[in-house]
Structure formats: structure tokens, C-alpha cells
Motif scaffolding. Structure first.
Motif, PDB file in Angstrom:
ATOM      1  N   ILE A  93       0.721  -1.246  -0.143  1.00 16.70           N
ATOM      2  CA  ILE A  93      -0.057   0.029  -0.007  1.00 16.70           C
ATOM      3  C   ILE A  93       0.836   0.999  -0.067  1.00 16.70           C
ATOM      4  CG2 ILE A  93      -1.576   1.225   1.230  1.00 16.70           C
ATOM      5  CD1 ILE A  93      -2.870  -1.372   2.418  1.00 16.70           C
ATOM      6  N   ALA A  94       1.982   1.182   0.809  1.00 14.86           N
ATOM      7  CA  ALA A  94       2.808   2.213   0.868  1.00 14.86           C
ATOM      8  C   ALA A  94       3.525   2.793  -0.449  1.00 14.86           C
ATOM      9  CB  ALA A  94       4.105   1.975   1.624  1.00 14.86           C
ATOM     10  N   VAL A  95       3.312   2.078  -1.685  1.00 17.21           N
ATOM     11  CA  VAL A  95       4.024   2.472  -2.679  1.00 17.21           C
ATOM     12  C   VAL A  95       3.119   3.468  -3.493  1.00 17.21           C
ATOM     13  CG1 VAL A  95       5.462   0.260  -2.944  1.00 17.21           C
ATOM     14  CG2 VAL A  95       3.167   0.437  -4.268  1.00 17.21           C
ATOM     15  N   TRP A  96       1.877   3.572  -3.013  1.00 16.75           N
ATOM     16  CA  TRP A  96       0.890   4.365  -3.512  1.00 16.75           C
ATOM     17  C   TRP A  96       0.940   5.881  -3.186  1.00 16.75           C
ATOM     18  CZ3 TRP A  96      -1.851   3.046  -8.004  1.00 16.75           C
ATOM     19  CH2 TRP A  96      -1.991   1.492  -8.289  1.00 16.75           C
ATOM     20  N   CYS A  97       1.527   5.873  -2.159  1.00 17.33           N
ATOM     21  CA  CYS A  97       1.615   7.080  -1.356  1.00 17.33           C
ATOM     22  C   CYS A  97       2.640   8.439  -2.123  1.00 17.33           C
ATOM     23  CB  CYS A  97       2.279   7.050   0.136  1.00 17.33           C
ATOM     24  SG  CYS A  97       1.113   5.983   1.268  1.00 17.33           S
ATOM     25  N   VAL A  98       1.796   9.486  -2.248  1.00 15.31           N
ATOM     26  CA  VAL A  98       2.706  10.322  -3.118  1.00 15.31           C
ATOM     27  C   VAL A  98       2.587  11.780  -2.142  1.00 15.31           C
ATOM     28  CG1 VAL A  98       2.749  12.044  -4.929  1.00 15.31           C
ATOM     29  CG2 VAL A  98       2.226   9.492  -5.141  1.00 15.31           C
ATOM     30  N   LYS A  99       3.568  12.324  -1.632  1.00 13.91           N
ATOM     31  CA  LYS A  99       3.363  13.475  -0.795  1.00 13.91           C
ATOM     32  C   LYS A  99       4.101  14.482  -1.118  1.00 13.91           C
ATOM     33  CE  LYS A  99       4.165  10.910   2.887  1.00 13.91           C
ATOM     34  NZ  LYS A  99       4.525  10.458   4.088  1.00 13.91           N
ATOM     35  N   LYS A 100       3.715  15.603  -1.822  1.00 12.06           N
ATOM     36  CA  LYS A 100       4.542  16.942  -2.073  1.00 12.06           C
ATOM     37  C   LYS A 100       5.330  17.532  -0.678  1.00 12.06           C
ATOM     38  CE  LYS A 100       4.385  21.162  -4.563  1.00 12.06           C
ATOM     39  NZ  LYS A 100       3.253  21.968  -5.390  1.00 12.06           N
ATOM     40  N   GLN A 101       6.756  17.400  -0.628  1.00  7.55           N
ATOM     41  CA  GLN A 101       7.289  18.026   0.496  1.00  7.55           C
ATOM     42  C   GLN A 101       8.187  19.309  -0.046  1.00  7.55           C
ATOM     43  OE1 GLN A 101       9.762  14.721   1.398  1.00  7.55           O
ATOM     44  NE2 GLN A 101       8.537  14.099   3.096  1.00  7.55           N
ATOM     45  N   SER A 102       7.378  20.215   0.387  1.00  7.28           N
ATOM     46  CA  SER A 102       7.927  21.774  -0.235  1.00  7.28           C
ATOM     47  C   SER A 102       9.309  21.994   0.475  1.00  7.28           C
ATOM     48  CB  SER A 102       6.890  22.799  -0.145  1.00  7.28           C
ATOM     49  OG  SER A 102       5.938  22.518  -0.805  1.00  7.28           O
ATOM     50  N   SER A 103       9.296  21.796   1.582  1.00  6.45           N
ATOM     51  CA  SER A 103      10.508  22.098   2.323  1.00  6.45           C
ATOM     52  C   SER A 103      11.846  21.276   1.904  1.00  6.45           C
ATOM     53  CB  SER A 103      10.238  21.702   3.835  1.00  6.45           C
ATOM     54  OG  SER A 103       9.882  20.367   4.224  1.00  6.45           O
ATOM     55  N   ALA A 104      11.485  20.036   1.367  1.00  5.95           N
ATOM     56  CA  ALA A 104      12.637  19.635   1.031  1.00  5.95           C
ATOM     57  C   ALA A 104      12.991  19.666  -0.542  1.00  5.95           C
ATOM     58  CB  ALA A 104      12.368  17.643   1.233  1.00  5.95           C
ATOM     59  N   GLY A 105      11.960  20.339  -1.084  1.00  2.23           N
ATOM     60  CA  GLY A 105      12.085  20.728  -2.543  1.00  2.23           C
ATOM     61  C   GLY A 105      11.986  19.442  -3.523  1.00  2.23           C
ATOM     62  N   SER A 106      11.240  18.437  -3.195  1.00  2.00           N
ATOM     63  CA  SER A 106      10.993  17.359  -3.905  1.00  2.00           C
ATOM     64  C   SER A 106       9.756  16.456  -3.551  1.00  2.00           C
ATOM     65  CB  SER A 106      12.169  16.387  -3.743  1.00  2.00           C
ATOM     66  OG  SER A 106      12.017  15.808  -2.277  1.00  2.00           O
ATOM     67  N   PHE A 107       9.399  15.380  -4.497  1.00  2.00           N
ATOM     68  CA  PHE A 107       8.261  14.760  -4.281  1.00  2.00           C
ATOM     69  C   PHE A 107       8.836  13.448  -3.345  1.00  2.00           C
ATOM     70  CE2 PHE A 107       6.149  16.823  -7.583  1.00  2.00           C
ATOM     71  CZ  PHE A 107       4.880  16.944  -7.356  1.00  2.00           C
ATOM     72  N   ASP A 108       8.322  12.994  -2.509  1.00  2.00           N
ATOM     73  CA  ASP A 108       8.333  11.915  -1.787  1.00  2.00           C
ATOM     74  C   ASP A 108       7.478  10.848  -2.116  1.00  2.00           C
ATOM     75  OD1 ASP A 108       8.727   9.644  -0.055  1.00  2.00           O
ATOM     76  OD2 ASP A 108       7.563  10.563   1.686  1.00  2.00           O
ATOM     77  N   ILE A 109       7.986  10.180  -3.094  1.00  2.00           N
ATOM     78  CA  ILE A 109       6.905   8.999  -3.846  1.00  2.00           C
ATOM     79  C   ILE A 109       7.398   7.845  -3.505  1.00  2.00           C
ATOM     80  CG2 ILE A 109       6.320   8.482  -6.098  1.00  2.00           C
ATOM     81  CD1 ILE A 109       7.023  10.953  -7.495  1.00  2.00           C
ATOM     82  N   SER A 110       6.334   7.147  -2.883  1.00  2.00           N
ATOM     83  CA  SER A 110       6.593   5.825  -2.310  1.00  2.00           C
ATOM     84  C   SER A 110       5.695   4.976  -3.086  1.00  2.00           C
ATOM     85  CB  SER A 110       5.745   5.438  -0.889  1.00  2.00           C
ATOM     86  OG  SER A 110       6.382   6.082   0.339  1.00  2.00           O
ATOM     87  N   PRO A 111       7.133   6.937  -4.783  1.00  2.00           N
ATOM     88  CA  PRO A 111       6.839   6.750  -6.289  1.00  2.00           C
ATOM     89  C   PRO A 111       7.313   5.215  -6.585  1.00  2.00           C
ATOM     90  CG  PRO A 111       8.115   8.499  -6.172  1.00  2.00           C
ATOM     91  CD  PRO A 111       7.889   7.894  -4.926  1.00  2.00           C
ATOM     92  N   LEU A 132       7.542  17.938  -9.534  1.00  2.00           N
ATOM     93  CA  LEU A 132       7.485  16.788 -10.340  1.00  2.00           C
ATOM     94  C   LEU A 132       8.477  16.767 -11.347  1.00  2.00           C
ATOM     95  CD1 LEU A 132       5.943  14.155 -11.015  1.00  2.00           C
ATOM     96  CD2 LEU A 132       4.498  15.538 -12.321  1.00  2.00           C
ATOM     97  N   LEU A 133       8.738  17.850 -12.176  1.00  2.00           N
ATOM     98  CA  LEU A 133       9.863  17.645 -13.161  1.00  2.00           C
ATOM     99  C   LEU A 133      11.085  17.427 -12.606  1.00  2.00           C
ATOM    100  CD1 LEU A 133       8.411  20.497 -15.794  1.00  2.00           C
ATOM    101  CD2 LEU A 133       7.789  17.927 -15.729  1.00  2.00           C
ATOM    102  N   LYS A 134      11.343  18.099 -11.384  1.00  2.00           N
ATOM    103  CA  LYS A 134      12.737  18.023 -10.743  1.00  2.00           C
ATOM    104  C   LYS A 134      12.997  16.456 -10.225  1.00  2.00           C
ATOM    105  CE  LYS A 134      15.422  20.398  -7.121  1.00  2.00           C
ATOM    106  NZ  LYS A 134      15.743  19.235  -6.356  1.00  2.00           N
ATOM    107  N   THR A 135      12.051  15.960  -9.755  1.00  2.00           N
ATOM    108  CA  THR A 135      12.160  14.667  -9.344  1.00  2.00           C
ATOM    109  C   THR A 135      12.553  13.808 -10.501  1.00  2.00           C
ATOM    110  OG1 THR A 135      10.391  14.722  -7.567  1.00  2.00           O
ATOM    111  CG2 THR A 135      10.953  12.771  -8.156  1.00  2.00           C
TER     112      THR A 135
END
Length: 213
Positions: A27-45, A85-88
Motif C-alpha cells: 500500500i505504501a508505494v501508492w503514497c505521494v506527498k509533496k514536500q515543499s521544504s525538501a524541494g522534492s516529491f516523496d513518492i513511495s513513487p 514533479l519535473l525536478k524529481t
């Protein structure tokens, strides 16, 4: 911002839909959270040499500057896309030997451009349109993914796509046209489109390096 919110909602919807069917780690692999502070997507992409007719590779490159240039090119191609997203995506393709080729494939595979939720009628998913029915067993055996649902992750999808195109380049002794035709399942016009994008991208990169942009 709206695109990022839509992306999060769509992926979380699939997470809940699979809740009673998948163990917790899946289930965790579907989680997508935008982390502005880290400047990236945390994608449990490496590569095999391309044929002489293939677009020439860029000279030895500085990974930071190339990543920034790839991001700039992507922003020009998809002005409405979320920059994080593009940065990721640009950071993920930089992990492999030919990021320009991977990005050229992604550009032609994902619709709208650079959409990690792309899905075809044939069942291919993600940025590099990986068909789980064809590739999941081998990708799992190779340790690239743990299950087919991980192909929705940006990092795993690109890693899988890199493995597949590398496989075909080896099979066809570095002939990029044949490798790309096999990658898409037999469509030569697709190979020409990717090669055209790759030439355009590499020309753009060289030009913008010279001008210092």
C-alpha cells in the motif's frame, strides 16, 4: 499546485481501493506527498555503445549542471507541469548512464507530457509505460521492483524502463532504432520519434551549455 493536488488525490484513491487486497508494504508505494521544504516529491513513487547512426552522446558531464539543464528543457516542453514533479524526474534519470535517452522515451511515452499516472489501453503504466503483464515477473526476479504496483512509482518506473531499453540495446548490439522498436512492441515510427526527440534534446543541451544558460 492544482496538478500536484490532483496527483496526490488520484494516487491515494488507488491506495484505499487496494487496502483490503495488499499487505501494508505494498500500500505504501501508492503514497505521494509533496514536500515543499525538501524541494522534492516523496513518492513511495552501463550502457552498451550505441550504433554509429545514433545521436552522439554528450561529452563528460557535470551531474548538477546537466540535471538543471534537463529540468529547464522539461519546463519548456510542459509549462503547466508542477516544477517539483519535473525536478524529481530529472534527478531520477540522472542516476543512469544515458539520462537524455531515458528522458526522450519519457517525453514520447507519458501523456500528458511527464505524467507519472499515464496509463494505456494495453495496460502499460507510468512515465516509461511499462507493461506489467509482460515485464513484472522478470523485474521482480531482478530485484528492480517488489511487486507490479511499484511500477507506479517514479523511481521504480524509470529504473524498470532503463533495464528494458538496456536489455534491447544488448540484444540488438547497440542498434538504437531496433531497440526502441522492440521497446514499444514493433512500431518503427515510435523509434524515429524518440530518436528525433533525443537529437533535439542533445542539440539543445549543447547549445545552452555554450551560451551558459
Amino acid at each position: 499546485m492544482l496538478r500536484a493536488i490532483f496527483l496526490s488525490v488520484a494516487v491515494l484513491f488507488f491506495s484505499f481501493a487496494l487496502f483490503w487486497q495488499q499487505p501494508e508494504e505494498q500500500i505504501a508505494v501508492w503514497c505521494v506527498k509533496k514536500q515543499s521544504s525538501a524541494g522534492s516529491f516523496d513518492i513511495s513513487p552501463t550502457w552498451f555503445s550505441l550504433s554509429s547512426s545514433s545521436p552522439p552522446s554528450l561529452p563528460l558531464r557535470n551531474s548538477i549542471s546537466l540535471s538543471q539543464l534537463l529540468l529547464s528543457w522539461m519546463k519548456q516542453k510542459a509549462e503547466d507541469a508542477d516544477e517539483l514533479l519535473l525536478k524529481t524526474i530529472s534527478e531520477e534519470v540522472m542516476k543512469y548512464d544515458d539520462p537524455e535517452l531515458l528522458l526522450a522515451i519519457i517525453y514520447n511515452e507519458s501523456f500528458p507530457k511527464f505524467d507519472p499516472l499515464s496509463y494505456s489501453r494495453a495496460g502499460a503504466v507510468g512515465l516509461m509505460q511499462i507493461n506489467a503483464d509482460v515485464w513484472a515477473d522478470e523485474l521482480i526476479r531482478r530485484g528492480i521492483i517488489r511487486n507490479r504496483y511499484e511500477l507506479w512509482r517514479i523511481d521504480k518506473n524509470i529504473k524498470a524502463g532503463n533495464y528494458i531499453i538496456k536489455h534491447y540495446l544488448k540484444l540488438y548490439r547497440g542498434n538504437l532504432e531496433k531497440a526502441l522498436t522492440a521497446y514499444v512492441g514493433g512500431d518503427r515510427s515510435y523509434a524515429f520519434r524518440v530518436i528525433r526527440t533525443l537529437k533535439e534534446l542533445r542539440t539543445w543541451l549543447l547549445s545552452n551549455r555554450k551560451t551558459g544558460r
